[in-house]
Design a protein around this motif. Sequence first.
Motif, mmCIF file in Angstrom:
data_model
loop_
_atom_site.group_PDB
_atom_site.id
_atom_site.type_symbol
_atom_site.label_atom_id
_atom_site.label_comp_id
_atom_site.label_asym_id
_atom_site.label_seq_id
_atom_site.Cartn_x
_atom_site.Cartn_y
_atom_site.Cartn_z
ATOM 1 N N GLY A 8 -85.948 82.411 8.818
ATOM 2 C CA GLY A 8 -84.659 81.887 9.280
ATOM 3 C C GLY A 8 -83.792 81.474 8.117
ATOM 4 N N PRO A 9 -82.476 81.346 8.368
ATOM 5 C CA PRO A 9 -81.541 80.992 7.282
ATOM 6 C C PRO A 9 -81.608 79.506 6.963
ATOM 7 C CG PRO A 9 -80.342 81.255 9.330
ATOM 8 C CD PRO A 9 -81.780 81.564 9.654
ATOM 9 N N ARG A 10 -82.778 79.075 6.618
ATOM 10 C CA ARG A 10 -83.080 77.653 6.417
ATOM 11 C C ARG A 10 -81.963 76.918 5.663
ATOM 12 N NH1 ARG A 10 -87.431 74.467 8.487
ATOM 13 N NH2 ARG A 10 -87.263 72.532 7.324
ATOM 14 N N TRP A 11 -81.596 75.745 6.221
ATOM 15 C CA TRP A 11 -80.622 74.805 5.663
ATOM 16 C C TRP A 11 -79.176 75.246 5.838
ATOM 17 C CZ3 TRP A 11 -84.339 75.244 1.102
ATOM 18 C CH2 TRP A 11 -85.512 74.527 1.379
ATOM 19 N N ARG A 12 -78.923 76.400 6.474
ATOM 20 C CA ARG A 12 -77.555 76.800 6.791
ATOM 21 C C ARG A 12 -77.312 76.500 8.266
ATOM 22 N NH1 ARG A 12 -73.889 76.898 3.572
ATOM 23 N NH2 ARG A 12 -73.938 78.836 2.426
ATOM 24 N N GLY A 13 -76.063 76.179 8.590
ATOM 25 C CA GLY A 13 -75.692 76.022 9.997
ATOM 26 C C GLY A 13 -76.021 74.659 10.578
ATOM 27 N N ARG A 14 -76.080 73.617 9.720
ATOM 28 C CA ARG A 14 -76.338 72.282 10.266
ATOM 29 C C ARG A 14 -75.112 71.837 11.087
ATOM 30 N NH1 ARG A 14 -78.581 67.978 6.214
ATOM 31 N NH2 ARG A 14 -79.840 67.349 7.984
ATOM 32 N N PRO A 15 -75.308 71.316 12.291
ATOM 33 C CA PRO A 15 -74.170 70.958 13.151
ATOM 34 C C PRO A 15 -73.247 69.901 12.527
ATOM 35 C CG PRO A 15 -76.284 70.284 14.133
ATOM 36 C CD PRO A 15 -76.606 71.101 12.931
ATOM 37 N N GLU A 16 -73.798 69.052 11.640
ATOM 38 C CA GLU A 16 -72.994 67.996 11.005
ATOM 39 C C GLU A 16 -71.827 68.576 10.206
ATOM 40 O OE1 GLU A 16 -76.223 68.439 10.721
ATOM 41 O OE2 GLU A 16 -77.337 66.559 10.885
ATOM 42 N N THR A 17 -71.984 69.808 9.730
ATOM 43 C CA THR A 17 -70.953 70.437 8.897
ATOM 44 C C THR A 17 -69.608 70.485 9.639
ATOM 45 O OG1 THR A 17 -72.729 71.789 8.080
ATOM 46 C CG2 THR A 17 -70.549 72.475 7.442
ATOM 47 N N LYS A 18 -69.667 70.643 10.955
ATOM 48 C CA LYS A 18 -68.431 70.726 11.749
ATOM 49 C C LYS A 18 -67.856 69.340 12.054
ATOM 50 C CE LYS A 18 -68.995 75.204 13.933
ATOM 51 N NZ LYS A 18 -70.371 75.600 13.586
ATOM 52 N N LEU A 19 -68.669 68.307 11.880
ATOM 53 C CA LEU A 19 -68.236 66.949 12.245
ATOM 54 C C LEU A 19 -67.625 66.170 11.090
ATOM 55 C CD1 LEU A 19 -71.255 65.476 14.284
ATOM 56 C CD2 LEU A 19 -68.953 65.977 15.125
ATOM 57 N N VAL A 20 -68.109 66.424 9.893
ATOM 58 C CA VAL A 20 -67.752 65.533 8.771
ATOM 59 C C VAL A 20 -66.304 65.773 8.316
ATOM 60 C CG1 VAL A 20 -68.712 67.031 6.939
ATOM 61 C CG2 VAL A 20 -68.596 64.555 6.579
ATOM 62 N N ARG A 21 -65.562 64.666 8.134
ATOM 63 C CA ARG A 21 -64.166 64.703 7.649
ATOM 64 C C ARG A 21 -64.096 63.893 6.369
ATOM 65 N NH1 ARG A 21 -64.119 67.850 10.890
ATOM 66 N NH2 ARG A 21 -63.373 67.906 13.025
ATOM 67 N N GLU A 22 -63.304 64.378 5.428
ATOM 68 C CA GLU A 22 -63.241 63.689 4.134
ATOM 69 C C GLU A 22 -62.821 62.228 4.293
ATOM 70 O OE1 GLU A 22 -60.928 65.575 1.063
ATOM 71 O OE2 GLU A 22 -61.662 64.165 -0.451
ATOM 72 N N GLU A 23 -61.859 61.974 5.210
ATOM 73 C CA GLU A 23 -61.350 60.600 5.346
ATOM 74 C C GLU A 23 -62.387 59.651 5.973
ATOM 75 O OE1 GLU A 23 -60.027 63.342 6.500
ATOM 76 O OE2 GLU A 23 -59.597 63.218 8.650
ATOM 77 N N GLU A 24 -63.488 60.190 6.477
ATOM 78 C CA GLU A 24 -64.514 59.322 7.089
ATOM 79 C C GLU A 24 -65.715 59.104 6.172
ATOM 80 O OE1 GLU A 24 -65.550 60.723 10.959
ATOM 81 O OE2 GLU A 24 -63.577 60.219 11.753
ATOM 82 N N THR A 25 -65.612 59.636 4.957
ATOM 83 C CA THR A 25 -66.698 59.391 4.004
ATOM 84 C C THR A 25 -66.073 59.096 2.646
ATOM 85 O OG1 THR A 25 -68.758 60.248 3.089
ATOM 86 C CG2 THR A 25 -67.050 61.887 3.549
ATOM 87 N N ASP A 26 -66.888 59.125 1.586
ATOM 88 C CA ASP A 26 -66.370 58.888 0.238
ATOM 89 C C ASP A 26 -66.899 60.021 -0.638
ATOM 90 O OD1 ASP A 26 -65.784 58.062 -2.338
ATOM 91 O OD2 ASP A 26 -66.026 55.926 -1.837
ATOM 92 N N TRP A 27 -66.106 61.075 -0.724
ATOM 93 C CA TRP A 27 -66.530 62.307 -1.383
ATOM 94 C C TRP A 27 -66.858 62.089 -2.854
ATOM 95 C CZ3 TRP A 27 -68.679 66.766 -1.036
ATOM 96 C CH2 TRP A 27 -68.393 67.833 -1.903
ATOM 97 N N ARG A 28 -66.027 61.276 -3.523
ATOM 98 C CA ARG A 28 -66.306 61.051 -4.956
ATOM 99 C C ARG A 28 -67.625 60.314 -5.151
ATOM 100 N NH1 ARG A 28 -61.955 62.142 -8.604
ATOM 101 N NH2 ARG A 28 -60.112 62.728 -7.415
ATOM 102 N N LYS A 29 -67.930 59.393 -4.275
ATOM 103 C CA LYS A 29 -69.214 58.686 -4.381
ATOM 104 C C LYS A 29 -70.373 59.644 -4.054
ATOM 105 C CE LYS A 29 -68.346 54.313 -5.363
ATOM 106 N NZ LYS A 29 -68.898 53.606 -6.537
#
Length: 476
Positions: free
Chosen positions: A237-258
């Motif tokens: 399987g394409p291990r580690w690709r296609g995690r559902p979180e990828t569609k949820l995460v927004r830059e303004e809701e996390t701290d990308w530089r950190k």
Amino acid sequence: MFAYNESVSALNYTHRSERSFGLQPTPISLETSMDEPERKTDRRTFLSRSAATLAGAALSSTASSYGRILGANDRIALCHVGNGSRGSDLDLIVSKLASSHNVEMNSVCDLWRHNREKAVATNTRYYNRSPRAFQHIEDALAEKQIDAVILSTPDHSHSPLLKMAADAGKDVYVEKPMGNVFEEAKAARDAVLQNKLVVQVGTQHRSEPYQIAAHDLVQSGVLGDVTKIEMVWNYHGPRWRGRPETKLVREEETDWRKFLLNKPYRPFDPQVYCEFRLYKEFSSGIPDQWMSHGIDLVHWFMNDSFPKSAVAHGGVFAWHDGRENADTFQALLEYPKGFLVSYSTSFGNDAPGFTRFMGKKATLFNFGGEGSPRYQLVEEKGTHEDNPDIDKNRTSKYVLLPGETTLPPMGIDDLTLGHMANWFECMRSREQPHCTVREGFAHSVACMMVTEAYWSGRKQYWNASTETFSDRGPAA
Ligand SMILES: NC(=O)c1ccc[n+]([C@@H]2O[C@H](COP(=O)([O-])OP(=O)(O)OC[C@H]3O[C@@H](n4cnc5c(N)ncnc54)[C@H](O)[C@@H]3O)[C@@H](O)[C@H]2O)c1
């Protein structure tokens, strides 16, 4: 052709180590039965009983040195940093040990609001009160009431965050790999040693009963001189690709530089954020994720921790989905005691996994992939020169725990309690846990050497006196 006779009598073997679940040496029977009648004691019962044994030991010990000196009855206040997928596992594990080991997850910390809020809700359910929530580890580490920290952030941040926590005087449970940038891993190890902290590195198979039995068997010398160890762990399987979180995460809701931490700036990329295992600046992929577990077991079983040299090959052959890290990977590592380790993983085919420790007197087979509890010992009975029919005389015995009459499964989940329980016990006794930073550093070095060999195409050599590795061999 490797052949052997399976019908031999049981052999009793005395468990030499006291580092396992019971404190008394216990006999380990090696049985030959292939049938699997109902088991008297299932693995979970065994593990929870073991945890209870550890709890008793933990609560009767006193701390000799500690930031906030813990009395025997003090509850250990934990902060969990990195509340993603593995984070949920670890929250569950801790919750199962909370009352027996007198611990509480009283704060959580995650850069991403979504996962932070999920962790608050989960831990509120576990403890009937809300944990404090932090976005940044710096704020959590400043809290004097936090005794210890669990780190389950992405691979590239383990060592830098471990060093920060060590500098703040906190005991730590840190996920594997302990590090994947050499200087960062070394600095983290040194900070932990300097501050005399109790740090458990998250290669949990070291605390599982069948691995302990197999370890003790190898240490008993029953295999004779071990010259080769082969480890093949596959997955289709394409291990580690296609995690559902990828569609949820927004830059303004996390701290990308950190999130980037010590990496050069690059624009926000949800795939890097959630699927970091596929991107070479953040993880080596197969070595960091899987080989770290496998090579850690090899180091422990063989009592030989740093490879002399390493080569590797592989590529993206199965899943052309933009990944940088190999989906098909093979490494060879030579060790000072005189044996070669072959580690291989393919994500394009599910052919059964196995590990074999090949000695002159016997082979120890492990059937299945990462952490499989099913081990079998097969005698060699001499050489082909001694007896041309040698392969007809070989006998085999399964490794079974005391009281077990059926074969253990060929796989295990990541939810076993022993490793976390061992850390809690050691936090009170101030003894060293099953996987220390020295051992975490060693598995990280092995993973970094094969990764460097893979990307550079050049064999890597370890220099024990300078604690460095490079492509210059001893002769250069
Ligand atoms: N021991 C095991 O069997 C086992 C099993 C699975 C995963 N793991 C390890 O767990 C780690 C995490 O994997 P995952 O699948 O849970 O990843 P994940 O992406 O699901 O979770 C990581 C979390 O860390 C947060 N985060 C990132 N940087 C942070 C920072 N600097 N400070 C605070 N929070 C930060 C992210 O927002 C995310 O919520 C990996 O390194 C992996 O090797 C170990």
